[in-house]
Scaffold this active site. Structure first.
Site, PDB file in Angstrom:
ATOM      1  N   CYS A  86       0.698  -2.444  -7.554  1.00 46.16           N
ATOM      2  CA  CYS A  86      -0.307  -1.368  -7.459  1.00 46.16           C
ATOM      3  C   CYS A  86      -1.084  -1.200  -8.763  1.00 46.16           C
ATOM      4  CB  CYS A  86       0.379  -0.055  -7.100  1.00 46.16           C
ATOM      5  SG  CYS A  86      -0.688   1.393  -7.227  1.00 46.16           S
TER       6      CYS A  86
ATOM      7  N   ILE B 385      -2.525   9.224   0.361  1.00 49.62           N
ATOM      8  CA  ILE B 385      -3.334   8.014   0.440  1.00 49.62           C
ATOM      9  C   ILE B 385      -3.683   7.665  -0.997  1.00 49.62           C
ATOM     10  CG2 ILE B 385      -5.498   6.993   1.229  1.00 49.62           C
ATOM     11  CD1 ILE B 385      -5.513   9.056   3.483  1.00 49.62           C
ATOM     12  N   HIS B 386      -3.437   6.422  -1.348  1.00 51.93           N
ATOM     13  CA  HIS B 386      -3.554   6.023  -2.751  1.00 51.93           C
ATOM     14  C   HIS B 386      -4.570   4.920  -2.916  1.00 51.93           C
ATOM     15  CE1 HIS B 386      -2.052   5.587  -6.802  1.00 51.93           C
ATOM     16  NE2 HIS B 386      -1.844   4.302  -6.628  1.00 51.93           N
ATOM     17  N   PRO B 387      -5.478   4.959  -3.900  1.00 56.54           N
ATOM     18  CA  PRO B 387      -5.638   6.068  -4.840  1.00 56.54           C
ATOM     19  C   PRO B 387      -6.763   7.014  -4.416  1.00 56.54           C
ATOM     20  CG  PRO B 387      -6.251   3.877  -5.790  1.00 56.54           C
ATOM     21  CD  PRO B 387      -6.268   3.776  -4.309  1.00 56.54           C
ATOM     22  N   GLU B 391      -4.592  13.114  -2.539  1.00 60.52           N
ATOM     23  CA  GLU B 391      -3.153  12.887  -2.490  1.00 60.52           C
ATOM     24  C   GLU B 391      -2.364  13.794  -3.431  1.00 60.52           C
ATOM     25  OE1 GLU B 391      -3.495   8.713  -4.946  1.00 60.52           O
ATOM     26  OE2 GLU B 391      -1.531   9.185  -4.123  1.00 60.52           O
TER      27      GLU B 391
END
Lengths: 498, 412
Positions: A86, B385-387, B391
């Protein structure tokens, strides 16, 4: 001895039998060390979203924790620091480059709003890449500091199992370290897949592991794949002005609602991304001037064609990092079809004190926030008084293509499959109170729009409740609470003004 | 139903299924397209209305004769506009477009940090902006007129009638647009005075209801003399039974377009349809489109404390740094999110507040969730929900009462 150890091993007891880390990394020498007498309470293999969350939570609960993280360089030689996919080669750099592309669009819009910007307008890859890479590096650093603050021991070593409670970690220098723990969490994630049967695939092409770390512009790019990785990358490359082509074998965004997926793709097509549909590459050759010649085949006609590109990017899926962990030795079972680690609802593998979370685990969504939450909950179950399990239903997500697509709940196809065509109306159950089963939104800021509605679905929202919610004006998300036209009615949903 | 249409003088195409050879096939077809197995099955203007009951409801709407009177009294500066009301002409729409123009200016600055290169000299042309906005508003005015005509509503552009402290002084120094104005002002808290020259002075000291010149006194409709607003009951009825009021003119209700639209629709359905649904004015979400946008739904902290008492509340909050701001070099401790939870009621979320980009987009969904009884636990159980910015609400941990530091030091 073992009984005494068990008595002494109560919560809060600091006394601990110590095992010596043996010099020279002798395999098998650590065998016979009983549970409760390990170096650590928890060893986490993999310093990504899931691993770090688990480690930090366990440390916060007063445990002795170690994290081992190691990045095997990509075939092109790219590597990165602590934080996992990520932070380094996923969500973060992706969204930043997506933003760069969106800003390009905003510069065009600005003219209409009175801003006078002189031509020429161009994009400098190097400037963007440097800014992105610097930010990622600051995050790597931030993670190291956090682990230090929480007293989690961090080793930059490549780990593999020696026995059920012990791993051997090898540093870049070749130095070996033995680490043992009561509980071991595998959170090694995955890496992009290479089509090794295609000539030139490994030598000449790159993947998402490399694109965010390129110092120079990738230039004219061929993206092979139909995943969200493929479309997102192709999207931002097009947006910053690069000649970009996507080659897909069949449908875009498999597993997502297909109507929405087509719309995403159509938008990209009408905004400059070229698509080669129903085609598969057969070989890549490097030309004398450094460019790449790609040959491909059209699956329907059988016709072959070639093209020249500066860069070829594979985005054909990811494979879990389980090959080099020596899992067989300790009896951790993997799914032979996809190499993922098989776990139960408590994240436990086939070995009682070995767990797996995140992308490496079978049947889990490959998302950062789910990995983080799974890691935290696991730590709480192991070391806190909790028994809470993850709820993997209705996990919202967003595809950050040029036209963003946010969704939560069931796709239309899934809803029909689950409940039967006659019971579905607009991804609500027809039966009162018409529970909302799925929400799909295509538009700017899709992630921001979808998040709150995901909460609504979690609260068991019905269609009526959503409709009773007053809209915020003027926004895009108010359209959701104004949805009136059902597909079944056949009415035209085109907006004709205001 | 046949009698109903005849009495309304509406021409009907009648298909008697039991008299058709393939009547059964037609009925099957109807079931497929309308999901209705019974007769009568009615379509109006190719739209499926339903069976007998539904038709009576809708016909009540169909059959009514409606007149809309709209008139814009020019502002003291002489500004006037077309059909559509405040929102379309001098509110939400032009406001958001000008806000967008300003945001795009900010985006132009950010874009350089993301690698975009162009001439340093960037200017803004006011008339390009206003022309574009006014053209868009003009198209909206036009489409409203068209829409009324299509629905058979009579529209007349005419005026309808039933028969201290902040003391400032302004002197015009120079005529013209924009001209020059000298302004003298006095502080409300001390003896300080100020004197400054401006091209333009814009007064935004509140809005008055347009109720004083409607001749309401002639028909006995009571208004609040102080602010001109009309008090109504929960079905928008004034003290005169057949006179109703909706929108900004109402006493004690939010001055918002979507609220007015909802109230108007539901009122018409109650009056002329068979509906009894009332407008729900509780927990109406809204957004303030300032440079840093503010979205909210439910109670403010002050109101929550007043209604529920501080000891019954838990406020969770955090500062956050939108990812897009990192490279742009914008401050990491500006954006802010907070929720107010009612402890005795399962930590129910009774107030939602966000300060950050796209606040309106974020707030909308949470408003729907609050209508469904959102609690802190449900927020915690939901995956972010990223990014995104939204969130942050799924990972709120620090309470105001703890006094812990919420400043951001870099990454999560």
């Amino acid at each position: 001895m073992a009984a005494m150890a068990a008595v002494l091993r109560g919560p809060g007891r600091r006394f601990r039998w110590r095992t010596q880390a043996l010099a020279g990394g002798v395999r098998g020498a650590a065998r016979g060390v009983a549970a409760g007498q390990q170096d650590y309470d928890l060893l986490v293999i993999g310093g990504g979203s899931g691993g770090l969350a688990c480690a930090k939570e366990a440390a916060q609960l007063g445990r002795k924790v170690a994290v081992v993280d190691y990045v095997e360089p990509s075939p092109q030689g790219t590597k990165w620091g602590l934080g996992g996919t990520c932070v380094n080669v996923g969500c973060i750099p992706k969204k930043l480059m997506h933003q760069a592309a969106l800003l390009g669009g905003m510069i065009q819009d600005a003219h209409h709003y009175g801003w006078e910007v002189a031509q020429p307008i161009r994009h400098d890859w190097r400037k963007m890449a440097e800014a992105v890479q610097n930010h990622v590096k600051s995050l790597n650093w931030g993670h190291r500091v956090q682990l230090q603050d929480r007293k989690v021991k961090y080793f930059n070593i490549k780990a593999s199992f020696i026995n059920e409670h012990t791993v051997c970690g090898i540093a870049k220098s070749g130095k070996e370290t033995l680490l043992s723990a009561d509980h071991i969490v595998i959170a090694t994630g995955g890496r992009p897949r290479y089509p090794t049967h295609i000539e030139g695939a490994l030598e000449y092409a790159i993947t998402s592991d490399d694109i965010f770390w390129l110092k120079e512009s990738p230039g004219k790019t061929l993206v092979v794949g139909a995943s969200y990785v493929a479309l997102e990358c192709a999207g931002f490359l097009t947006g910053i002005g690069l000649d970009t082509t996507v080659m897909m074998r069949s449908i875009p965004l498999r597993g997502f609602d297909q109507q929405m997926s087509s719309l995403v793709m159509e938008h990209m097509e009408s905004h400059g991304t070229q698509f080669l549909k129903g085609c598969i590459p057969t070989c890549i050759k490097r030309l004398p001037d450094g460019q790449l010649q790609v040959t491909w085949e059209d699956r329907t006609s059988g016709k072959k064609d070639t093209g020249i590109f500066d860069t070829v990017l594979w985005a054909i899926g990811r494979i879990p990092e389980t090959r080099n962990l020596n899992l067989k030795e300790v009896g951790v079972n993997i799914n032979p079809e996809n190499q993922k680690i098989i776990v139960d609802a408590q994240d436990v593998t086939s070995v009682p004190h070995i767990y797996a979370i995140g992308d490496v685990a079978e049947g889990r969504p490959e998302l950062t926030p789910t990995a983080i939450m799974a890691g935290k909950l696991l730590a709480q179950r192991l070391f806190g008084q909790s028994s809470d399990l993850m709820d993997y239903n209705n996990v919202p997500t967003t595809v950050f293509t040029p036209l963003e697509y946010g969704c939560v709940g069931l796709s239309e196809e899934e809803a029909v499959a689950r409940h039967g065509q006659e019971h579905i109306e607009m991804v609500c159950l027809k039966k009162p109170p018409q529970l909302v089963l799925g929400l799909h939104f295509l538009g700017p800021n899709a992630g921001e729009v979808t998040q709150g509605f995901a909460l609504g679905i979690k609260c068991g929202a019905s269609y009526a409740q959503v409709m009773r919610t007053v809209g915020i004006h003027p926004t895009c998300s108010e359209e959701v609470v104004k949805l009136r036209i059902s597909k079944r009615s056949g009415l035209d949903p085109t907006v004709t003004g205001c | 139903v046949k009698e109903l249409f005849s009495s309304l003088g509406v021409d009907c195409n009648i298909l008697e299924l039991d008299q058709l050879d393939d009547g059964i096939r037609v009925q099957e077809m109807l079931t497929e397209i309308t999901n209705q197995k019974t007769v009568p099955n009615i379509f109006v203007n190719r739209v499926h209305v339903g069976g007998c009951d539904r038709t009576f409801q809708e016909a009540a709407i169909l059959g009514k004769r409606v007149l809309v009177l709209d008139f814009v009294v020019p502002s003291p500066q002489g500004t006037s506009w077309g059909l559509g009301g405040t929102c379309v002409n001098v509110g939400c729409i032009p406001k958001k477009l000008m806000h967008q123009a300003a945001l795009l200016g900010q985006a132009l600055q950010d874009s350089r940090k993301f690698g975009w290169e162009y001439n340093q000299q960037v200017k803004h042309n006011w008339s390009t902006l206003t022309e574009a906005i006014q053209n868009h508003i003009g198209s909206l005015n036009w489409s409203y007129r068209l829409s009324l005509r299509e629905k058979g509503v009579t529209y007349v552009n005419a005026y309808g009638e039933f028969v201290d402290h902040h003391k400032i002084k302004i002197q015009q120094l120079e005529r013209g647009s924009p001209g020059k104005l000298k302004v003298w002002a006095k502080s409300t808290e001390g003896p300080e005075t100020m004197e400054e020259v401006y091209n333009t002075v814009l007064l935004a000291i509140g809005r008055d209801s347009c109720t004083r010149k409607l001749g309401l006194e002639k028909i006995g409709v009571k208004i609040n003399e102080k602010n001109g607003k009309i008090p109504v009951n929960d079905t928008e009825q004034t003290n005169v039974p057949h006179v109703y009021a909706i929108g900004d003119v109402l006493e004690g209700k939010p001055e918002l377009t979507p609220v007015a639209i909802q109230a108007g629709k539901l009122l018409a359905r109650r009056l002329f349809g068979a509906s009894s649904e009332k407008c729900d004015y509780m927990s109406v979400p809204t957004a303030v489109f300032t440079p840093l946008e503010y979205g909210c739904c439910g109670l403010s902290e002050e109101k929550a404390i007043e209604v529920y008492k501080k000891e019954n509340l838990e406020v969770y909050h955090t500062l956050f740094w939108p990812l897009e701001w990192t490279i742009a070099g914008r401050d990491n401790n500006t954006c802010y999110a907070k929720i107010i939870c009612h402890k005795p009621d399962s930590d129910r979320v009774i107030g939602f507040h966000i300060l950050g980009p796209n606040a309106g987009e974020i707030t909308q969904g949470f408003a729907a969730a609050m209508k469904c009884g959102l609690t802190k636990q449900l927020l915690d159980d939901t995956i972010g929900i990223h990014p995104t910015c939204g969130e942050v609400f799924t990972t709120l941990e620090i309470t105001k009462s703890s006094g812990l530091d919420i400043t951001q030091k870099g990454c999560g």
